[in-house]
Scaffold this motif. Structure first.
Motif, short mmCIF file in Angstrom:
data_model
loop_
_atom_site.label_atom_id
_atom_site.label_comp_id
_atom_site.label_asym_id
_atom_site.label_seq_id
_atom_site.Cartn_x
_atom_site.Cartn_y
_atom_site.Cartn_z
N GLU A 74 0.85 -1.19 0.00
CA GLU A 74 0.00 0.00 0.00
C GLU A 74 0.89 1.24 0.00
OE1 GLU A 74 -2.76 2.12 -0.76
OE2 GLU A 74 -3.48 0.09 -0.34
N ARG A 75 1.18 1.73 -1.19
CA ARG A 75 2.13 2.82 -1.35
C ARG A 75 1.66 4.11 -0.71
NH1 ARG A 75 6.96 4.78 -1.16
NH2 ARG A 75 7.40 6.44 -2.66
N THR A 76 0.37 4.41 -0.75
CA THR A 76 -0.11 5.66 -0.16
C THR A 76 0.18 5.71 1.33
OG1 THR A 76 -2.30 4.66 0.11
CG2 THR A 76 -1.94 5.98 -1.87
N VAL A 77 0.07 4.58 2.01
CA VAL A 77 0.34 4.56 3.45
C VAL A 77 1.82 4.80 3.72
CG1 VAL A 77 0.22 3.17 5.55
CG2 VAL A 77 -1.63 3.05 3.87
N GLN A 78 2.69 4.24 2.87
CA GLN A 78 4.12 4.48 3.02
C GLN A 78 4.44 5.97 2.85
OE1 GLN A 78 6.28 2.31 4.14
NE2 GLN A 78 4.68 0.73 4.20
N LEU A 79 3.79 6.60 1.89
CA LEU A 79 4.01 8.03 1.69
C LEU A 79 3.54 8.83 2.91
CD1 LEU A 79 2.91 8.37 -2.06
CD2 LEU A 79 5.22 8.58 -1.15
N LEU A 80 2.40 8.44 3.49
CA LEU A 80 1.92 9.14 4.69
C LEU A 80 2.88 8.95 5.85
CD1 LEU A 80 -1.90 8.29 4.50
CD2 LEU A 80 -0.83 10.52 4.11
N ARG A 81 3.43 7.76 6.02
CA ARG A 81 4.39 7.51 7.10
C ARG A 81 5.63 8.39 6.94
NH1 ARG A 81 4.40 2.96 10.24
NH2 ARG A 81 6.66 2.76 10.03
N GLU A 82 6.03 8.62 5.68
CA GLU A 82 7.21 9.45 5.43
C GLU A 82 6.94 10.92 5.70
OE1 GLU A 82 8.23 8.68 1.38
OE2 GLU A 82 8.61 6.54 1.69
N ASP A 138 -2.11 7.05 12.59
CA ASP A 138 -2.41 5.81 13.30
C ASP A 138 -2.81 4.77 12.25
OD1 ASP A 138 -2.95 3.98 15.33
OD2 ASP A 138 -5.05 4.60 15.45
N VAL A 139 -2.26 3.58 12.35
CA VAL A 139 -2.56 2.52 11.39
C VAL A 139 -3.20 1.35 12.12
CG1 VAL A 139 -1.61 0.90 9.70
CG2 VAL A 139 -0.64 3.20 9.91
N GLN A 140 -4.40 0.95 11.66
CA GLN A 140 -5.09 -0.20 12.24
C GLN A 140 -5.18 -1.28 11.17
OE1 GLN A 140 -8.71 0.59 14.35
NE2 GLN A 140 -7.95 2.52 15.21
N GLY A 141 -4.63 -2.45 11.49
CA GLY A 141 -4.52 -3.51 10.51
C GLY A 141 -5.84 -4.16 10.16
N GLY A 142 -5.79 -4.89 9.08
CA GLY A 142 -6.91 -5.71 8.64
C GLY A 142 -6.34 -6.96 8.02
N GLU A 143 -7.19 -7.87 7.62
CA GLU A 143 -6.70 -9.08 6.99
C GLU A 143 -6.01 -8.72 5.67
OE1 GLU A 143 -8.41 -13.47 5.73
OE2 GLU A 143 -9.49 -11.67 5.11
N SER A 144 -4.81 -9.25 5.47
CA SER A 144 -4.08 -8.99 4.23
C SER A 144 -4.43 -10.04 3.18
CB SER A 144 -2.57 -9.03 4.52
OG SER A 144 -1.84 -9.15 3.33
#
Length: 503
Positions: free
Chosen positions: A99-107, A117-123
């Motif tokens: 999930e590239r958008t989440v990586q960009l947000l983390r950066e 804040d990141v809440q996981g789900g089934e991958s």
């Protein structure tokens, strides 16, 4: 409340596997943004009256996926800062898997003061392991179909290729895999894994990968691992392993005994065998001989690995870093519009590298840098080129011809019975050096010229041998005039063949 983005994983599409925490957040009434609404879980949102805004329109406006992800991340940050409160961003699967958008947000979030804040789900990986039935502990790699690259592909571990959105993407994956796998290698396509009523799993030969129907946002490809020896043998790691085994106590006695000195000549011989295949324009032989040459590099590197100085991966790292460093016009900001400008950059960087080692290029001889052990003709050619750069050169080719005639006379003066062996060696060297000078003026590589003459001599002499065999005789049963006649015949035949080729 401070600006905050909470990322939620929607899972693979089975409502029963959505986490309670994510579901409660979705029902919280906070502004909800979806990367895409083309996902089975969106039906759950609609049934519960949960409103959302989708970024699907961005996909239609941008030509490249990276640009899409950049815009989504930037827009989310703008919205969070403008609201000064919490917003929700929901993505398919697990937020931290492909999930590239989440990586960009983390950066970017820390730099602009937005909490994340990141809440996981089934991958989708969870379903892939279950549906395809392999254990990732056996070795597994995840690749992105939108940025597909088979360099470093390892056939002995499982490979999952995600984001196979459509037939065109599947075709790109197929062509890439066919560079490292047989065309009929069995691969598995999975659509909507774990989604009741929508899941499709289909095994096909690799060449049919882009003929499978149903590709979409929830499609992926599984390349099962293989222990087939011919596939392992396509990897650099396997070559390093084989060389290490050959040099081990349980390996080959001959390989164990070799040293840098003992196989030094092999490196030279293999280099010339590669050159021969280039001259012959023989790709099949070239492939084989380049392998033999590579083996010499591997053996020398393994010897140093055993001594604890460096290994072949240090060699690879060093040349990679050097190539990047000396090509700033490709990998950096410096410009080079012509080959001459590129060479000037190269020399400038090379000089700077010497200074860092404590070597002053200005104090070095102009002739430094010509390898000591180059073949004689080649070394003479390179020495003359370096001297010519500062004007130490003849002005006209006719002057060089005069010099050749002068050196020939001097050689004749010391030929037997006059002169000594040392004088003849000296004068012959002068003559050859002058001939190399003429080759340089004629813009002819003397090594190539002599190599061509060597081939020509071998072809004509082989013709003489063939004539003798056809007549049932050997060299003891012929004489020089007869051999000269056959030599001239060979010359005529060669001219005729050449003339037909030109025609």
């Amino acid at each position: 409340m401070a600006a905050r983005i909470t990322v939620l994983g929607l899972g693979t599409g089975d409502e029963s596997k959505l986490t309670i925490g994510c579901f409660n957040k979705l029902k919280s009434g906070l502004p909800l943004y979806l990367r895409t609404d083309r996902h089975p879980m969106v039906e759950l949102l609609r049934r519960h009256g949960i409103g959302y805004t989708s970024f699907d329109g961005v996909y239609e406006e941008e030509a490249a996926f990276e640009a899409v992800y950049e815009r989504i991340a930037s827009r989310l940050l703008e919205l969070a800062k403008a609201s000064g409160s919490e917003l929700l961003y929901a993505v398919p699967g697990h937020p931290m898997v492909a999930e590239r958008t989440v990586q960009l947000l983390r950066e970017r979030c820390p730099a602009v003061g937005v909490a994340l804040d990141v809440q996981g789900g089934e991958s989708f990986l969870d379903e892939a392991f279950i549906r395809f039935g392999f254990d990732p502990v056996e070795g597994f790699r995840l690749l992105d179909a939108t940025n597909f690259d088979t360099r470093g592909f390892q056939p002995h571990i499982h490979t999952l290729i995600t984001q196979v959105y459509d037939t065109m993407t599947a075709s790109d994956v197929k062509l890439g895999l066919m560079e490292v796998l047989p065309d009929d290698y069995r691969v598995v396509v999975g659509h909507s894994l774990g989604v009741a009523g929508e899941e499709i799993i289909q095994e096909v030969p690799l060449y049919e990968l882009d003929r499978v129907v149903g590709y979409g946002n929830l499609s992926l490809v599984w390349v099962p691992r293989s222990e087939r020896e011919e596939l392992r043998n396509r990897s650099f790691e396997r070559l390093q392993e084989i060389v290490e085994i050959l040099r081990s106590p349980e390996g080959c006695p001959w390989d164990r005994e070799q040293t840098h000195s003992s196989i030094r000549k092999n490196l030279i011989e293999e280099t010339y065998e590669v050159l021969e295949t280039i001259d012959d324009d023989d790709p099949e032989a070239m492939c084989e001989e380049m392998g033999d040459l590579l083996l010499q590099i591997m053996l020398h590197s393994q010897m140093e690995a055993e001594a604890g100085t460096f290994n072949v991966y240090d060699v690879v790292q060093a040349i990679n870093e050097k190539l990047i460093r000396r090509h700033p016009h490709v990998f950096g900001e410096l410009a080079a519009r012509t080959a001459d400008e590129a060479l000037a950059n190269w020399q400038q960087i090379k000089d700077e590298e010497k200074r860092r080692k404590g070597i002053d290029p200005a104090q070095q001889s102009l002739l430094s840098g010509v390898p000591r052990d180059l073949p004689g003709l080649m070394k003479a050619y390179e020495l003359q080129k370096k001297a010519a750069k500062v004007g130490f050169d003849w002005t006209d080719a006719r002057d060089v011809v005069d010099k050749i005639e002068e050196e020939l006379r001097e050689l004749q003066e010391v030929m037997e019975p006059r002169g000594t062996a040392e004088q003849r060696l000296d004068e012959l060297g002068d003559l050859l050096f002058a001939v190399v000078n003429l080759a340089r003026f004629l813009k002819v590589d003397p090594e190539e010229a002599l190599a061509a003459t060597n081939r020509k001599f071998m072809q004509r002499f082989s013709y003489i041998e063939q004539k003798l065999r056809l007549s049932g005789r050997d060299f003891a049963q012929t004489d020089l005039p007869e051999m000269e006649n056959w030599w001239q015949e060979a010359k005529k035949l060669a001219r005729n063949v050449s003339s037909k080729q030109e025609f």
